[in-house]
Design a protein around this motif. Structure first.
Motif, PDB file in Angstrom:
ATOM      1  N   THR A  38       5.036  48.576  42.830  1.00 48.70           N
ATOM      2  CA  THR A  38       5.041  48.708  44.290  1.00 48.70           C
ATOM      3  C   THR A  38       6.011  47.719  44.952  1.00 48.70           C
ATOM      4  OG1 THR A  38       3.108  47.277  44.358  1.00 48.70           O
ATOM      5  CG2 THR A  38       2.690  49.613  44.619  1.00 48.70           C
ATOM      6  N   TYR A  41       8.588  48.799  47.331  1.00 47.26           N
ATOM      7  CA  TYR A  41       8.085  49.506  48.522  1.00 47.26           C
ATOM      8  C   TYR A  41       7.300  48.570  49.451  1.00 47.26           C
ATOM      9  CZ  TYR A  41       9.124  53.492  45.557  1.00 47.26           C
ATOM     10  OH  TYR A  41       9.739  54.386  44.728  1.00 47.26           O
ATOM     11  N   LEU A  44       7.548  49.316  53.185  1.00 49.81           N
ATOM     12  CA  LEU A  44       6.854  50.544  53.566  1.00 49.81           C
ATOM     13  C   LEU A  44       5.334  50.359  53.544  1.00 49.81           C
ATOM     14  CD1 LEU A  44       6.598  53.637  54.010  1.00 49.81           C
ATOM     15  CD2 LEU A  44       6.809  53.908  51.559  1.00 49.81           C
ATOM     16  N   LEU A  45       4.835  49.804  52.449  1.00 50.27           N
ATOM     17  CA  LEU A  45       3.387  49.763  52.261  1.00 50.27           C
ATOM     18  C   LEU A  45       2.678  48.663  53.039  1.00 50.27           C
ATOM     19  CD1 LEU A  45       3.197  50.428  48.420  1.00 50.27           C
ATOM     20  CD2 LEU A  45       2.895  52.065  50.244  1.00 50.27           C
ATOM     21  N   GLY A  48       4.270  47.139  57.648  1.00 49.52           N
ATOM     22  CA  GLY A  48       3.855  47.826  58.867  1.00 49.52           C
ATOM     23  C   GLY A  48       5.000  48.104  59.814  1.00 49.52           C
ATOM     24  N   ASN A  49       6.245  47.850  59.378  1.00 50.59           N
ATOM     25  CA  ASN A  49       7.388  48.129  60.256  1.00 50.59           C
ATOM     26  C   ASN A  49       8.098  49.421  59.867  1.00 50.59           C
ATOM     27  OD1 ASN A  49       8.519  47.259  57.948  1.00 50.59           O
ATOM     28  ND2 ASN A  49       9.562  45.477  58.794  1.00 50.59           N
ATOM     29  N   SER A  50       7.535  50.144  58.909  1.00 53.27           N
ATOM     30  CA  SER A  50       8.109  51.451  58.560  1.00 53.27           C
ATOM     31  C   SER A  50       7.216  52.541  59.185  1.00 53.27           C
ATOM     32  CB  SER A  50       8.189  51.573  57.046  1.00 53.27           C
ATOM     33  OG  SER A  50       8.862  52.749  56.701  1.00 53.27           O
ATOM     34  N   PHE A  51       7.094  53.662  58.525  1.00 49.77           N
ATOM     35  CA  PHE A  51       6.320  54.741  59.159  1.00 49.77           C
ATOM     36  C   PHE A  51       4.814  54.663  58.905  1.00 49.77           C
ATOM     37  CE2 PHE A  51       8.188  56.419  55.235  1.00 49.77           C
ATOM     38  CZ  PHE A  51       7.082  56.875  54.567  1.00 49.77           C
ATOM     39  N   LEU A  52       4.376  53.719  58.065  1.00 49.73           N
ATOM     40  CA  LEU A  52       2.930  53.577  57.849  1.00 49.73           C
ATOM     41  C   LEU A  52       2.345  52.667  58.931  1.00 49.73           C
ATOM     42  CD1 LEU A  52       2.370  53.102  54.025  1.00 49.73           C
ATOM     43  CD2 LEU A  52       1.286  54.747  55.482  1.00 49.73           C
ATOM     44  N   PRO A  53       1.370  53.155  59.682  1.00 50.61           N
ATOM     45  CA  PRO A  53       0.799  52.297  60.737  1.00 50.61           C
ATOM     46  C   PRO A  53      -0.022  51.162  60.124  1.00 50.61           C
ATOM     47  CG  PRO A  53      -0.426  54.348  60.565  1.00 50.61           C
ATOM     48  CD  PRO A  53       0.706  54.464  59.611  1.00 50.61           C
ATOM     49  N   HIS A 113      -4.455  51.494  52.532  1.00 55.43           N
ATOM     50  CA  HIS A 113      -5.519  52.257  51.873  1.00 55.43           C
ATOM     51  C   HIS A 113      -5.099  53.679  51.503  1.00 55.43           C
ATOM     52  CE1 HIS A 113      -6.255  54.313  55.691  1.00 55.43           C
ATOM     53  NE2 HIS A 113      -5.995  53.149  56.227  1.00 55.43           N
ATOM     54  N   LEU A 114      -3.892  54.085  51.979  1.00 61.02           N
ATOM     55  CA  LEU A 114      -3.479  55.478  51.744  1.00 61.02           C
ATOM     56  C   LEU A 114      -3.102  55.761  50.287  1.00 61.02           C
ATOM     57  CD1 LEU A 114      -1.367  56.450  54.862  1.00 61.02           C
ATOM     58  CD2 LEU A 114      -3.491  57.474  54.105  1.00 61.02           C
ATOM     59  N   VAL A 115      -2.739  54.715  49.558  1.00 59.28           N
ATOM     60  CA  VAL A 115      -2.266  54.955  48.190  1.00 59.28           C
ATOM     61  C   VAL A 115      -3.339  54.652  47.129  1.00 59.28           C
ATOM     62  CG1 VAL A 115       0.188  54.626  48.645  1.00 59.28           C
ATOM     63  CG2 VAL A 115      -1.221  52.649  48.164  1.00 59.28           C
ATOM     64  N   ASN A 117      -6.687  55.124  44.710  1.00 60.09           N
ATOM     65  CA  ASN A 117      -7.370  56.213  44.010  1.00 60.09           C
ATOM     66  C   ASN A 117      -8.702  55.699  43.449  1.00 60.09           C
ATOM     67  OD1 ASN A 117      -6.838  54.877  41.530  1.00 60.09           O
ATOM     68  ND2 ASN A 117      -4.833  55.824  41.442  1.00 60.09           N
TER      69      ASN A 117
ATOM     70  N   MET B   1       5.829  56.928  44.976  1.00 57.65           N
ATOM     71  CA  MET B   1       5.044  56.212  45.986  1.00 57.65           C
ATOM     72  C   MET B   1       4.955  57.008  47.289  1.00 57.65           C
ATOM     73  SD  MET B   1       3.183  53.598  46.161  1.00 57.65           S
ATOM     74  CE  MET B   1       3.650  52.783  44.654  1.00 57.65           C
ATOM     75  N   TYR B   4       2.501  59.673  46.983  1.00 57.29           N
ATOM     76  CA  TYR B   4       1.146  59.141  47.144  1.00 57.29           C
ATOM     77  C   TYR B   4       0.803  59.004  48.629  1.00 57.29           C
ATOM     78  CZ  TYR B   4      -0.640  57.763  42.563  1.00 57.29           C
ATOM     79  OH  TYR B   4      -1.178  57.767  41.310  1.00 57.29           O
ATOM     80  N   ILE B  50      -0.797  59.609  62.150  1.00 54.33           N
ATOM     81  CA  ILE B  50       0.295  58.759  62.649  1.00 54.33           C
ATOM     82  C   ILE B  50       1.333  58.530  61.541  1.00 54.33           C
ATOM     83  CG2 ILE B  50       0.840  56.445  63.587  1.00 54.33           C
ATOM     84  CD1 ILE B  50      -1.947  56.534  64.929  1.00 54.33           C
ATOM     85  N   THR B  51       0.877  58.408  60.306  1.00 54.05           N
ATOM     86  CA  THR B  51       1.807  58.238  59.181  1.00 54.05           C
ATOM     87  C   THR B  51       2.752  59.441  59.081  1.00 54.05           C
ATOM     88  OG1 THR B  51       0.147  56.993  57.980  1.00 54.05           O
ATOM     89  CG2 THR B  51       1.946  57.877  56.666  1.00 54.05           C
ATOM     90  N   ASN B  54       5.097  59.481  62.166  1.00 58.68           N
ATOM     91  CA  ASN B  54       6.167  58.476  62.057  1.00 58.68           C
ATOM     92  C   ASN B  54       7.161  58.833  60.954  1.00 58.68           C
ATOM     93  OD1 ASN B  54       5.140  56.988  64.117  1.00 58.68           O
ATOM     94  ND2 ASN B  54       4.117  55.477  62.826  1.00 58.68           N
ATOM     95  N   TYR B  55       6.648  59.461  59.922  1.00 58.53           N
ATOM     96  CA  TYR B  55       7.541  59.857  58.823  1.00 58.53           C
ATOM     97  C   TYR B  55       8.550  60.900  59.309  1.00 58.53           C
ATOM     98  CZ  TYR B  55       9.205  61.597  54.339  1.00 58.53           C
ATOM     99  OH  TYR B  55      10.012  61.972  53.293  1.00 58.53           O
ATOM    100  N   LYS B 109       8.459  57.015  67.593  1.00 59.90           N
ATOM    101  CA  LYS B 109       7.589  56.274  66.677  1.00 59.90           C
ATOM    102  C   LYS B 109       6.353  55.814  67.431  1.00 59.90           C
ATOM    103  CE  LYS B 109       7.408  52.707  63.268  1.00 59.90           C
ATOM    104  NZ  LYS B 109       7.812  51.396  62.868  1.00 59.90           N
TER     105      LYS B 109
END
Lengths: 300, 110
Positions: A38, A41, A44-45, A48-53, A113-115, A117, B1, B4, B50-51, B54-55, B109
């Motif tokens: 990871t 990434y 991204l993960l 919090g400045n990419s598309f994941l809130p 928490h989105l990734v 399992n 990733m 996922y 929102i993900t 934003n994507y 965004k």
């Protein structure tokens, strides 16, 4: 009487000394491996400045700390996390390191928490149980030295209860999963693996498409999965059936690993199987390999 | 990733819809349209939605699309696999249904 004897027995010695140490090493390698994959990434993960809130971690918020601080300094935090993993690997800091590792892991999971399992979920609980486990009798820089017999008794007691909880948790996971499967039409009718194997996301091998066209394969794998999950929590506790059931579970997870590309998840479930075998069996196995290794060295 | 993250978001939305439906089904005071509105509002506020939203913005930016003049609507559909009994059929009937369709919004965004 038997219950009393069993409870007293829990404190007399550490019944999982060797395997809990092996498992401690596995946890460290597993966590480092996950982090390695990871690492590219991180933005991204976790930032919090990419598309994941960004979501709150709750743990920090309890202490009125905004989790955005952690996100801004994610590399510092992850460096600390790696250090904690390494300390745990070598058995430095013992119980305190186990607590820190558990907290760090919880924070990381909460941050994204989105990734996650099922394996991550089980690992979270395992880390909680491992706080109480004395896994430092083997493969550790130093063993825990108890100053009194009472402390030794309590140490062994909590260690055994911790490992026993891991076993119970695994049984519960299988039972709940099996229970839900019985009530789902596709599982009950023996065709579930056809639908699972046909999903593009789970096509682990180029043979998946051909395999799902075979009715026997689909029915056998569906019922095999269901039978293992339902009977595992009962049969694993009997000496006569333990090895067979454990082998079936390993086979099931290996199958999922290969055909469905769910890697980390399956490894955790496979490794937990080892807790069902006694320390004596593990020591015997270790000595056997030690002996073989020595023979090999002498021959050279 | 990325797989996922996106699959997790879509599956999360599907699970959320089911859970909210279960939760509000017992509420006899709510009309069907009120229930539907409630589901839409809750889903569009969720982290999973929102993900995805934003994507879309991120993809648009990467492809030099003028985001200021763009609207976006997210539609999640469920495509059914051919039935087990039709597994050997070369041209099986594949049904698809809309699971969720968001409101039309400005692309930005959140």
């Amino acid at each position: 009487m038997n219950v009393n004897r069993t409870i007293n027995n829990l404190g007399t010695k550490n019944h999982y000394a060797l395997y809990s140490a092996i498992f401690r090493l596995f946890i460290c390698v597993h966590l480092l491996k996950s982090l390695f994959f990871t690492w590219s990434y991180l933005n991204l993960l976790y930032r919090g400045n990419s598309f994941l809130p960004p979501s709150p971690t709750f743990l920090l918020e309890i202490f009125s700390i905004n989790s955005s601080i952690l996100r801004e300094h994610i590399q510092v935090f992850l460096s600390f996390y790696v250090l904690v993993i390494l300390f745990y690997f070598f058995g430095i800091g013992k119980y305190l390191t186990a607590i820190l590792l558990c907290l760090c892991y919880e924070l990381i999971q909460r941050m994204c928490h989105l990734v996650l399992n099922g394996g991550d979920n089980l690992m979270k609980f395992i880390l909680i149980y491992m706080i109480f486990v004395d896994s430092y009798q083997y493969f550790s820089i130093s063993k825990i030295k108890f100053k009194s017999s009472t402390k030794r008794y309590l140490g062994n007691y909590f260690s055994n209860v911790g490992c026993f909880s891991i076993c119970l948790h695994l049984c519960l996971a299988y039972f709940i999963s099996g229970w839900h499967k019985i009530h789902a039409d596709v599982w009950f009718n023996g065709v579930a693996t056809y639908y699972v194997f046909s999903l593009e996301r789970f096509k682990g091998t180029p043979f998946n498409d051909s395999l799902v066209k075979n009715g026997f394969f689909v029915t056998a794998t569906t019922y095999f999965t269901m039978i293992v999950e339902i009977y595992y929590p009962i049969l694993i506790w009997f000496r006569k059936t333990k090895k067979v059931v454990s082998l079936c579970a390993i086979l099931l997870h290996t199958g999922i690993y290969i055909f469905m590309m769910i890697y980390g998840f399956q490894l955790v479930f496979i490794m937990v199987q080892g807790f069902f075998f006694s320390n004596k069996q593990w020591v015997k196995l270790l000595n056997k390999y030690k002996h073989k290794f020595k023979m090999l060295l002498n021959a050279k | 990733m990325l797989d996922y993250v996106l699959a997790g978001s879509i599956n999360g939305i599907a699970d959320n819809i089911y859970e909210i439906q279960q939760f509000i089904n017992g509420e006899n005071k709510l009309t069907d349209s009120a229930k539907k509105d409630y589901i839409y509002t809750q889903i569009q506020k969720s982290a999973q939605f929102i993900t995805l939203y934003n994507y879309s913005f991120y993809v648009a930016q990467k492809n030099n699309i003028d985001t200021a003049n763009c609207d976006i609507q997210i539609r999640i559909t469920r495509k059914y696999l051919p039935k087990f009994s039709e597994r050997l059929n070369e041209n099986p009937v594949v049904n698809e249904e809309i699971l969720f369709q968001s409101d039309r919004q400005k692309l930005r965004k959140i």
